[in-house]
Design a protein around this motif. Structure first.
Motif, PDB file in Angstrom:
ATOM      1  N   ARG A 173      -2.224   2.861   7.467  1.00  0.00           N
ATOM      2  CA  ARG A 173      -2.181   4.049   6.917  1.00  0.00           C
ATOM      3  C   ARG A 173      -1.509   4.088   8.367  1.00  0.00           C
ATOM      4  O   ARG A 173       0.337   4.146   8.701  1.00  0.00           O
ATOM      5  CB  ARG A 173      -2.322   5.125   6.521  1.00  0.00           C
ATOM      6  CG  ARG A 173      -2.651   5.802   5.692  1.00  0.00           C
ATOM      7  CD  ARG A 173      -3.153   6.963   4.960  1.00  0.00           C
ATOM      8  NE  ARG A 173      -4.457   7.318   5.962  1.00  0.00           N
ATOM      9  CZ  ARG A 173      -5.607   7.330   5.268  1.00  0.00           C
ATOM     10  NH1 ARG A 173      -5.711   6.452   4.038  1.00  0.00           N
ATOM     11  NH2 ARG A 173      -6.747   7.825   5.938  1.00  0.00           N
ATOM     12  N   SER A 174      -1.853   3.383   9.590  1.00  0.00           N
ATOM     13  CA  SER A 174      -1.753   4.032  10.518  1.00  0.00           C
ATOM     14  C   SER A 174      -0.820   2.538  11.164  1.00  0.00           C
ATOM     15  O   SER A 174       0.790   2.508  11.533  1.00  0.00           O
ATOM     16  CB  SER A 174      -2.723   3.573  11.446  1.00  0.00           C
ATOM     17  OG  SER A 174      -3.675   4.853  11.474  1.00  0.00           O
ATOM     18  N   TYR A 175      -0.909   1.779  10.297  1.00  0.00           N
ATOM     19  CA  TYR A 175      -0.122   0.565  10.956  1.00  0.00           C
ATOM     20  C   TYR A 175       1.399   1.101   9.681  1.00  0.00           C
ATOM     21  O   TYR A 175       2.691   0.111  10.454  1.00  0.00           O
ATOM     22  CB  TYR A 175       0.074  -0.934   9.970  1.00  0.00           C
ATOM     23  CG  TYR A 175      -1.048  -1.447  10.935  1.00  0.00           C
ATOM     24  CD1 TYR A 175      -0.995  -1.864  12.790  1.00  0.00           C
ATOM     25  CD2 TYR A 175      -2.978  -2.124  11.036  1.00  0.00           C
ATOM     26  CE1 TYR A 175      -1.919  -2.108  13.556  1.00  0.00           C
ATOM     27  CE2 TYR A 175      -3.683  -2.749  11.640  1.00  0.00           C
ATOM     28  CZ  TYR A 175      -3.082  -2.873  13.237  1.00  0.00           C
ATOM     29  OH  TYR A 175      -4.257  -3.651  14.121  1.00  0.00           O
ATOM     30  N   HIS A 204     -12.183   3.346   6.454  1.00  0.00           N
ATOM     31  CA  HIS A 204     -11.922   2.580   8.493  1.00  0.00           C
ATOM     32  C   HIS A 204     -10.151   2.024   7.157  1.00  0.00           C
ATOM     33  O   HIS A 204      -9.001   1.699   8.363  1.00  0.00           O
ATOM     34  CB  HIS A 204     -12.727   1.853   8.638  1.00  0.00           C
ATOM     35  CG  HIS A 204     -12.190   1.425   9.898  1.00  0.00           C
ATOM     36  ND1 HIS A 204     -11.594   2.053  11.239  1.00  0.00           N
ATOM     37  CD2 HIS A 204     -11.963  -0.067  10.465  1.00  0.00           C
ATOM     38  CE1 HIS A 204     -11.565   1.409  12.100  1.00  0.00           C
ATOM     39  NE2 HIS A 204     -11.730  -0.019  11.941  1.00  0.00           N
ATOM     40  N   ARG A 225      -6.942   3.962   6.327  1.00  0.00           N
ATOM     41  CA  ARG A 225      -6.563   4.345   7.563  1.00  0.00           C
ATOM     42  C   ARG A 225      -6.265   3.498   8.708  1.00  0.00           C
ATOM     43  O   ARG A 225      -5.047   3.406   8.811  1.00  0.00           O
ATOM     44  CB  ARG A 225      -7.986   5.387   7.879  1.00  0.00           C
ATOM     45  CG  ARG A 225      -7.514   5.811   9.441  1.00  0.00           C
ATOM     46  CD  ARG A 225      -8.589   6.855  10.178  1.00  0.00           C
ATOM     47  NE  ARG A 225      -9.203   8.176  10.002  1.00  0.00           N
ATOM     48  CZ  ARG A 225      -9.778   8.912  10.067  1.00  0.00           C
ATOM     49  NH1 ARG A 225      -9.710   8.262  11.392  1.00  0.00           N
ATOM     50  NH2 ARG A 225     -10.191   9.875   9.241  1.00  0.00           N
ATOM     51  N   THR A 226      -6.710   1.797   9.184  1.00  0.00           N
ATOM     52  CA  THR A 226      -5.377   1.049   9.711  1.00  0.00           C
ATOM     53  C   THR A 226      -4.921   0.808   9.085  1.00  0.00           C
ATOM     54  O   THR A 226      -3.761   0.932  10.022  1.00  0.00           O
ATOM     55  CB  THR A 226      -7.206  -0.166   9.609  1.00  0.00           C
ATOM     56  OG1 THR A 226      -7.709   0.123  10.772  1.00  0.00           O
ATOM     57  CG2 THR A 226      -5.900  -1.199  10.979  1.00  0.00           C
ATOM     58  N   LEU A 246       2.773   3.810   8.790  1.00  0.00           N
ATOM     59  CA  LEU A 246       3.757   4.363   9.617  1.00  0.00           C
ATOM     60  C   LEU A 246       4.411   4.482  11.372  1.00  0.00           C
ATOM     61  O   LEU A 246       5.719   5.028  10.953  1.00  0.00           O
ATOM     62  CB  LEU A 246       2.760   5.854  10.033  1.00  0.00           C
ATOM     63  CG  LEU A 246       3.050   6.973  10.516  1.00  0.00           C
ATOM     64  CD1 LEU A 246       4.058   7.756   9.927  1.00  0.00           C
ATOM     65  CD2 LEU A 246       2.567   8.117  11.604  1.00  0.00           C
ATOM     66  N   LEU A 247       3.780   3.095  11.964  1.00  0.00           N
ATOM     67  CA  LEU A 247       4.357   2.223  12.666  1.00  0.00           C
ATOM     68  C   LEU A 247       5.443   1.370  12.669  1.00  0.00           C
ATOM     69  O   LEU A 247       6.372   1.562  12.876  1.00  0.00           O
ATOM     70  CB  LEU A 247       3.248   1.493  13.323  1.00  0.00           C
ATOM     71  CG  LEU A 247       1.759   2.444  14.425  1.00  0.00           C
ATOM     72  CD1 LEU A 247       1.347   1.179  15.228  1.00  0.00           C
ATOM     73  CD2 LEU A 247       2.829   2.906  15.575  1.00  0.00           C
TER      74      LEU A 247
END
Length: 195
Positions: free
Chosen positions: A16-18, A10, A13-14, A20-21
């Protein structure tokens, strides 16, 4: 098949998301500056374009200062990876101080231009200085976002939210500051050599 996610998965994944943003935001900023630079290139063929424009001395110092900002931010990230809280604190505060110095040098650069009679708006302005003003001001506006993130990082650091296993905030902040550094250097070199 187990569909549950571990805490580590988790966390990854978090992160990677940040990231990417952040990359998307930086890409958008790059496209905006690319558009302004394109307009600059097209406008250079105008008759009222200044050919003998001298770059403000303070902009050289601001460029050196923002490079040092990137170095200190990088070192702060390295220090927290080693759980060296004291060095991280010093380096984050030094980054903040250098960032403030960058803004001061930018403002001094604008002052130098006005002292030479180059204005950015009004009847005494010209297209060359207006472009310089727009580019530098937009960069400063994006730097304001960098300051906000740096202040949040410093606050979280004092709350002991970062360590060698939890450094996402510092990592994202460093990426953004490196981007701002790279962007200014590119803009500075473009404006200096493409007069």
């Amino acid at each position: 098949m187990d569909m549950t996610m571990t805490a580590q998965e988790h966390k990854e994944r978090t992160a990677r998301s940040y990231k990417l943003l952040l990359l998307f935001a930086m890409g958008s900023m790059t496209m905006m500056f690319a558009g302004i630079v394109s307009a600059f290139v097209v406008s250079k063929s105008r008759e009222d374009w200044m050919k003998d424009f001298e770059f403000p001395t303070a902009f050289y110092f601001s460029t050196l200062t923002i490079i040092l900002c990137s170095v200190t931010f990088h070192l702060a990230k390295k220090a927290i990876q080693k759980d060296n809280r004291q060095a991280t604190t010093s380096l984050l505060l030094l980054t903040l101080g250098l960032g403030i110095a960058f803004v001061i040098f930018q403002l001094k650069g604008f002052g130098e231009l006005m002292d030479k009679g180059y204005f950015f708006t009004g009847p005494e302005s010209n297209i060359t200085t207006t472009f310089l003003y727009v580019i530098a001001t937009l960069h400063l506006a994006h730097l304001a976002g960098g300051f906000i993130s740096l202040l949040i990082i410093i606050y979280n650091h004092f709350k002991q939210k970062y360590n060698s296993t939890q450094l996402l905030g510092i990592e994202l902040g460093a990426i953004y500051w490196h981007f701002l550094d790279f962007l200014w250097i590119c803009l500075f070199l473009f404006l200096y050599f493409f007069k």
